[in-house]
Motif scaffolding. Structure first.
Motif, PDB file in Angstrom:
ATOM      1  N   PHE A  35       0.844  -1.196   0.000  1.00 38.78           N
ATOM      2  CA  PHE A  35       0.000   0.000   0.000  1.00 38.78           C
ATOM      3  C   PHE A  35       0.879   1.246   0.000  1.00 38.78           C
ATOM      4  CE2 PHE A  35      -4.143  -1.811   1.410  1.00 38.78           C
ATOM      5  CZ  PHE A  35      -3.719  -3.067   1.811  1.00 38.78           C
ATOM      6  N   TYR A  37       0.103   5.275   1.393  1.00 39.40           N
ATOM      7  CA  TYR A  37      -0.804   6.225   2.033  1.00 39.40           C
ATOM      8  C   TYR A  37      -0.140   7.594   2.057  1.00 39.40           C
ATOM      9  CZ  TYR A  37      -3.969   2.649   3.913  1.00 39.40           C
ATOM     10  OH  TYR A  37      -4.887   1.637   4.048  1.00 39.40           O
ATOM     11  N   PHE A  47      -5.599   6.741   1.764  1.00 39.61           N
ATOM     12  CA  PHE A  47      -5.198   5.630   0.919  1.00 39.61           C
ATOM     13  C   PHE A  47      -4.945   6.104  -0.511  1.00 39.61           C
ATOM     14  CE2 PHE A  47      -5.320   1.430  -0.892  1.00 39.61           C
ATOM     15  CZ  PHE A  47      -6.044   1.542  -2.071  1.00 39.61           C
ATOM     16  N   ARG A  50      -3.345   0.006  -3.560  1.00 41.33           N
ATOM     17  CA  ARG A  50      -3.059  -1.314  -3.030  1.00 41.33           C
ATOM     18  C   ARG A  50      -2.708  -2.241  -4.192  1.00 41.33           C
ATOM     19  NH1 ARG A  50      -7.447  -5.644  -0.825  1.00 41.33           N
ATOM     20  NH2 ARG A  50      -7.872  -5.673  -3.040  1.00 41.33           N
ATOM     21  N   LEU A  95       1.258  -5.763   4.040  1.00 41.88           N
ATOM     22  CA  LEU A  95       0.283  -6.570   4.763  1.00 41.88           C
ATOM     23  C   LEU A  95       0.412  -8.024   4.321  1.00 41.88           C
ATOM     24  CD1 LEU A  95      -2.252  -6.702   6.612  1.00 41.88           C
ATOM     25  CD2 LEU A  95      -3.624  -6.251   4.573  1.00 41.88           C
TER      26      LEU A  95
ATOM     27  N   TYR B  33      -9.304  -0.599  13.935  1.00 40.22           N
ATOM     28  CA  TYR B  33      -7.882  -0.738  14.275  1.00 40.22           C
ATOM     29  C   TYR B  33      -7.427   0.479  15.064  1.00 40.22           C
ATOM     30  CZ  TYR B  33      -8.178  -3.799  10.127  1.00 40.22           C
ATOM     31  OH  TYR B  33      -8.546  -4.749   9.211  1.00 40.22           O
ATOM     32  N   PHE B  45       1.018  -0.742  14.670  1.00 44.16           N
ATOM     33  CA  PHE B  45      -0.224  -1.419  15.029  1.00 44.16           C
ATOM     34  C   PHE B  45      -0.305  -1.674  16.534  1.00 44.16           C
ATOM     35  CE2 PHE B  45      -3.738  -4.230  14.889  1.00 44.16           C
ATOM     36  CZ  PHE B  45      -3.418  -5.341  15.668  1.00 44.16           C
ATOM     37  N   TYR B  48      -6.807  -4.682  17.164  1.00 46.39           N
ATOM     38  CA  TYR B  48      -7.750  -4.819  16.067  1.00 46.39           C
ATOM     39  C   TYR B  48      -9.028  -5.518  16.542  1.00 46.39           C
ATOM     40  CZ  TYR B  48      -9.427  -7.806  12.142  1.00 46.39           C
ATOM     41  OH  TYR B  48     -10.163  -8.502  11.233  1.00 46.39           O
ATOM     42  N   ARG B  99      -9.630  -7.931   6.130  1.00 44.96           N
ATOM     43  CA  ARG B  99      -8.425  -7.275   6.641  1.00 44.96           C
ATOM     44  C   ARG B  99      -7.471  -6.873   5.540  1.00 44.96           C
ATOM     45  NH1 ARG B  99      -4.038 -10.582   7.288  1.00 44.96           N
ATOM     46  NH2 ARG B  99      -3.301  -9.526   9.144  1.00 44.96           N
ATOM     47  N   TYR B 100      -7.732  -7.265   4.293  1.00 41.43           N
ATOM     48  CA  TYR B 100      -6.847  -6.907   3.195  1.00 41.43           C
ATOM     49  C   TYR B 100      -7.303  -5.648   2.470  1.00 41.43           C
ATOM     50  CZ  TYR B 100      -5.150 -11.557   4.066  1.00 41.43           C
ATOM     51  OH  TYR B 100      -4.643 -12.660   4.682  1.00 41.43           O
ATOM     52  N   GLU B 101      -8.381  -5.082   2.945  1.00 41.61           N
ATOM     53  CA  GLU B 101      -8.882  -3.866   2.321  1.00 41.61           C
ATOM     54  C   GLU B 101      -8.109  -2.641   2.786  1.00 41.61           C
ATOM     55  OE1 GLU B 101     -13.458  -3.899   1.076  1.00 41.61           O
ATOM     56  OE2 GLU B 101     -13.007  -3.338   3.123  1.00 41.61           O
ATOM     57  N   LYS B 102      -8.306  -1.562   2.047  1.00 47.41           N
ATOM     58  CA  LYS B 102      -7.708  -0.303   2.477  1.00 47.41           C
ATOM     59  C   LYS B 102      -8.348   0.140   3.783  1.00 47.41           C
ATOM     60  CE  LYS B 102     -10.918   2.589  -0.145  1.00 47.41           C
ATOM     61  NZ  LYS B 102     -11.039   3.575  -1.249  1.00 47.41           N
ATOM     62  N   LEU B 103      -7.580   0.874   4.566  1.00 50.02           N
ATOM     63  CA  LEU B 103      -8.071   1.401   5.830  1.00 50.02           C
ATOM     64  C   LEU B 103      -8.457   2.871   5.656  1.00 50.02           C
ATOM     65  CD1 LEU B 103      -5.499  -0.080   8.386  1.00 50.02           C
ATOM     66  CD2 LEU B 103      -7.638  -1.049   7.552  1.00 50.02           C
ATOM     67  N   PHE B 105      -8.667   6.157   7.841  1.00 45.38           N
ATOM     68  CA  PHE B 105      -8.113   6.648   9.103  1.00 45.38           C
ATOM     69  C   PHE B 105      -8.835   7.893   9.584  1.00 45.38           C
ATOM     70  CE2 PHE B 105      -4.255   4.314  10.161  1.00 45.38           C
ATOM     71  CZ  PHE B 105      -4.018   3.596   9.004  1.00 45.38           C
TER      72      PHE B 105
END
Lengths: 113, 114
Positions: A35, A37, A47, A50, A95, B33, B45, B48, B99-103, B105
């Motif tokens: 990723f 950011y 973001f 990805r 990740l 998270y 981190f 979660y 959990r593999y998706e974009k976060l 914030f």
């Protein structure tokens, strides 16, 4: 263990210059996601992109482009014709199935008018 | 979509005091998270949640730290007996499917321990 290294802590360019932000990662997993950011002065990480480990195609989105090379474990980010609004801290992150999102130390980009 | 909201934006406290931060994720996001970011570093981190279940905790999360997410909605992060080393930006993020998706914030809570 996994690790992300952004060797450039700070880059300064003049508006309209092209700039490349480097990212090198380490992992023993064969399946992983990378990723980028952006963190502007407001603090909220945004973001950008990805990529998964099986897709090595380069990607272009407007002035942004990404170069993913598994052979060198790199996922570099290029901004073409930089603008003052691009000034921010940029983070590369990794990740894997066994670990949560791991960020690099970030590269602070300053674009001067 | 109002984004991830964190309160307060800034917190100044004296060493030894307890502090609590709140995070309101995007409403349909079931994953939440917590990350910590110190000056000049990338986020690290902490913990979660998937819905109300706390699924993972980092070794960074000492026993002075506790996080909850009652009813799978907002979350709180409490630090007991704060130390100067706890001074940092505490970031909350959420995601929808996996959990593999974009976060997404929030803007974070900046904690200063005097």
């Amino acid at each position: 263990a996994q690790k992300v290294t952004q060797a450039q802590t700070e880059i300064s360019v003049v508006e309209k210059e092209d700039v490349t932000l480097d990212c090198v990662y380490e992992t023993r997993d064969t399946t992983y996601y990378l990723f980028w950011y952006k963190q502007p002065p407001s603090g909220e990480l945004v973001f950008l992109i990805r990529r998964n480990s099986f897709d090595e195609q380069n990607e272009i989105s407007g002035r942004y482009s990404w170069n993913f090379q598994k052979s060198t474990s790199s996922f570099n980010f290029t901004i073409t014709a930089s603008q003052v609004v691009d000034s921010a801290v940029y983070f590369c992150a990794l990740l894997t199935a066994g670990n949560m999102l791991t960020f690099g130390g970030g590269t602070r980009l300053m674009v001067k008018p | 979509d109002t984004g991830v909201s964190q309160n307060p934006r800034h917190k100044i406290t004296k060493r030894g005091q307890n502090v609590t931060f709140r995070c309101d994720p995007i409403s349909e996001h079931n994953r939440l998270y917590w990350y910590r970011q110190t000056l000049g570093q990338g986020p690290e981190f902490l913990t979660y949640f998937q819905n109300e279940a706390q699924l993972e905790k980092s070794r960074l999360l000492s026993d002075r730290f506790s996080a909850e997410r009652p009813k799978g909605s907002f979350s709180t992060l409490e630090i007991q007996r704060t130390e100067q080393g706890d001074s940092a930006m505490y970031l909350c993020a959420s995601s929808y499917r996996d959990r593999y998706e974009k976060l997404f914030f929030g803007s974070g809570t900046q904690l200063s321990v005097l």
